[in-house]
Design a protein around this motif. Structure first.
Motif, mmCIF file in Angstrom:
data_model
loop_
_atom_site.group_PDB
_atom_site.id
_atom_site.type_symbol
_atom_site.label_atom_id
_atom_site.label_comp_id
_atom_site.label_asym_id
_atom_site.label_seq_id
_atom_site.Cartn_x
_atom_site.Cartn_y
_atom_site.Cartn_z
ATOM 1 N N HIS A 1 0.845 -1.190 0.000
ATOM 2 C CA HIS A 1 0.000 0.000 0.000
ATOM 3 C C HIS A 1 0.887 1.248 0.000
ATOM 4 O O HIS A 1 2.114 1.160 0.057
ATOM 5 N N PHE A 2 0.260 2.430 -0.046
ATOM 6 C CA PHE A 2 1.009 3.687 0.014
ATOM 7 C C PHE A 2 0.524 4.503 1.207
ATOM 8 O O PHE A 2 -0.681 4.623 1.438
ATOM 9 N N GLU A 3 1.467 5.076 1.944
ATOM 10 C CA GLU A 3 1.139 5.967 3.046
ATOM 11 C C GLU A 3 1.706 7.348 2.743
ATOM 12 O O GLU A 3 2.661 7.495 1.969
ATOM 13 N N LEU A 4 1.113 8.381 3.357
ATOM 14 C CA LEU A 4 1.519 9.748 3.079
ATOM 15 C C LEU A 4 3.004 9.962 3.361
ATOM 16 O O LEU A 4 3.539 9.490 4.370
ATOM 17 N N GLY A 5 3.657 10.701 2.457
ATOM 18 C CA GLY A 5 5.064 11.028 2.595
ATOM 19 C C GLY A 5 5.282 12.528 2.601
ATOM 20 O O GLY A 5 4.415 13.304 3.025
ATOM 21 N N ARG A 6 6.415 12.941 2.100
ATOM 22 C CA ARG A 6 6.774 14.354 2.089
ATOM 23 C C ARG A 6 5.935 15.131 1.076
ATOM 24 O O ARG A 6 5.327 14.552 0.173
ATOM 25 N N GLN A 7 5.952 16.429 1.241
ATOM 26 C CA GLN A 7 5.250 17.330 0.329
ATOM 27 C C GLN A 7 6.219 18.440 -0.059
ATOM 28 O O GLN A 7 7.046 18.861 0.747
#
Length: 343
Positions: free
Chosen positions: A204-210
């Protein structure tokens, strides 16, 4: 996003995609050697209007907002009217069209496309915005989290039709990046946010940098594509009534940019390093190659260019394919552009 006129992964697919430029597609227009330069970094081999105002099995084959190379070497073309086409890589002829929908069965405003390493499709919709994972036959398999501030107002601070337009998987395949088209309310005009997600052990994908990126005055960001060395090709686009389209291609490097996920308002404050960018070409400078336009354009080759894919590479250049979104409009054209880009 549908720009209206006044009248109306990356590295995984590179090797497989070289067939796109092995032979010209039907209806293509070529240029002689030495006369194809748009800039010192960008040249155009040809363009094709083969799919303009055509249908496939009752589905309009246009409104294209994103491109990707599939594992079998075919070309995937995403329509913002909630359809995903499979195209013959040489002729551009449609081979299949898969309808897309959200969890309630409603159509998407589908804008960004990544074909993941397992063949599933990651597709962004700018309505909410959202990113969902789909099977090859269009079944929803997963949905990624989205930061609250990137949601369309009043849920968040994004403007309608100004959210996730670009979508790309960074080199190495572990980080997904989506580009907002326009600035959030409260951020300085022209500063758009690029959101990332990191792949987990479960796939899955989880929130990272912006990150923050400054678009040229009056332009938005309809597409991004990761280069093999960790940088980004960034497409910027705008439209002026009675004049036509502006389309610029930039090379951008997010690797030293500030993580802005904890910055509420981006207003040029000290300590925030924007993504650095370099102009590769303003496409108005490309040779027209005999193209015609159905409305005023500064170069008749130009139209509402919105989709981009890296389809291969030579020793010193990337092969880049662009496509315009004709909005199913009589004065706009579905046009594919075959570029070579030195980075």
């Amino acid at each position: 996003m549908r720009l209206r006129t006044v009248l109306a992964t990356a590295t995984a697919g590179l090797a497989a995609a070289t067939c796109l430029t092995a032979a010209g597609p039907a209806n293509a227009h070529a240029t002689s050697p030495g006369r194809h330069a748009c800039s010192p970094s960008v040249s155009i081999d040809r363009f094709s209007d083969a799919l303009d105002k055509t249908t496939y099995e009752g589905t309009f084959a246009g409104n294209f907002s994103a491109l990707a190379v599939d594992g079998d070497g075919s070309l995937a073309a995403l329509s913002d009217r909630s359809s995903l086409f499979s195209l013959n890589a040489r002729t551009l002829a449609p081979k299949k069209a898969v309808p897309l929908a959200d969890e309630s069965g409603a159509a998407l405003d589908s804008e960004g496309l990544v074909i993941d390493r397992d063949g599933t499709r990651l597709i962004s919709s700018e309505t909410e915005p959202s990113i969902r994972r789909y099977s090859r036959d269009g079944r929803i398999l997963d949905r990624l989290p989205v930061p609250d501030e990137l949601l369309v107002a009043p849920a968040g601070r994004a403007v309608s039709n100004g959210t996730f337009e670009g979508l790309t998987l960074l080199s190495g395949g572990r980080t997904l990046l989506a580009s907002m088209e326009y600035a959030l309310t409260g951020d300085s005009a022209g500063i758009v946010r690029f959101q990332t997600w990191n792949r987990t052990k479960g796939g899955h994908f989880e929130l990272g940098r912006q990150y923050a990126y400054r678009a040229d005055t009056g332009l938005g960001v309809p597409e991004v594509q990761a280069t093999p060395d960790g940088r980004l090709l960034v497409l910027e686009r705008g439209f002026t009534a009675g004049v036509g389209n502006t389309v610029r291609l930039h090379l951008a490097d997010p690797r030293r940019a500030t993580d802005t996920s904890g910055v509420e308002k981006l207003t040029g404050q000290d300590g925030v390093r924007l993504i650095k960018k370099t102009l590769l070409a303003d496409l108005v400078t490309c040779p027209s190659l005999g193209a015609t336009a159905k409305q005023p354009q500064p170069n008749p080759l130009l139209d509402n260019i919105e989709g981009m894919a890296i389809t291969g590479r030579t020793s010193d250049r990337l092969k880049v394919l662009l496509v315009s979104d004709d909005n199913q409009n009589a004065v706009q054209t579905t046009r594919f552009y075959f570029l070579r880009v030195r980075i």
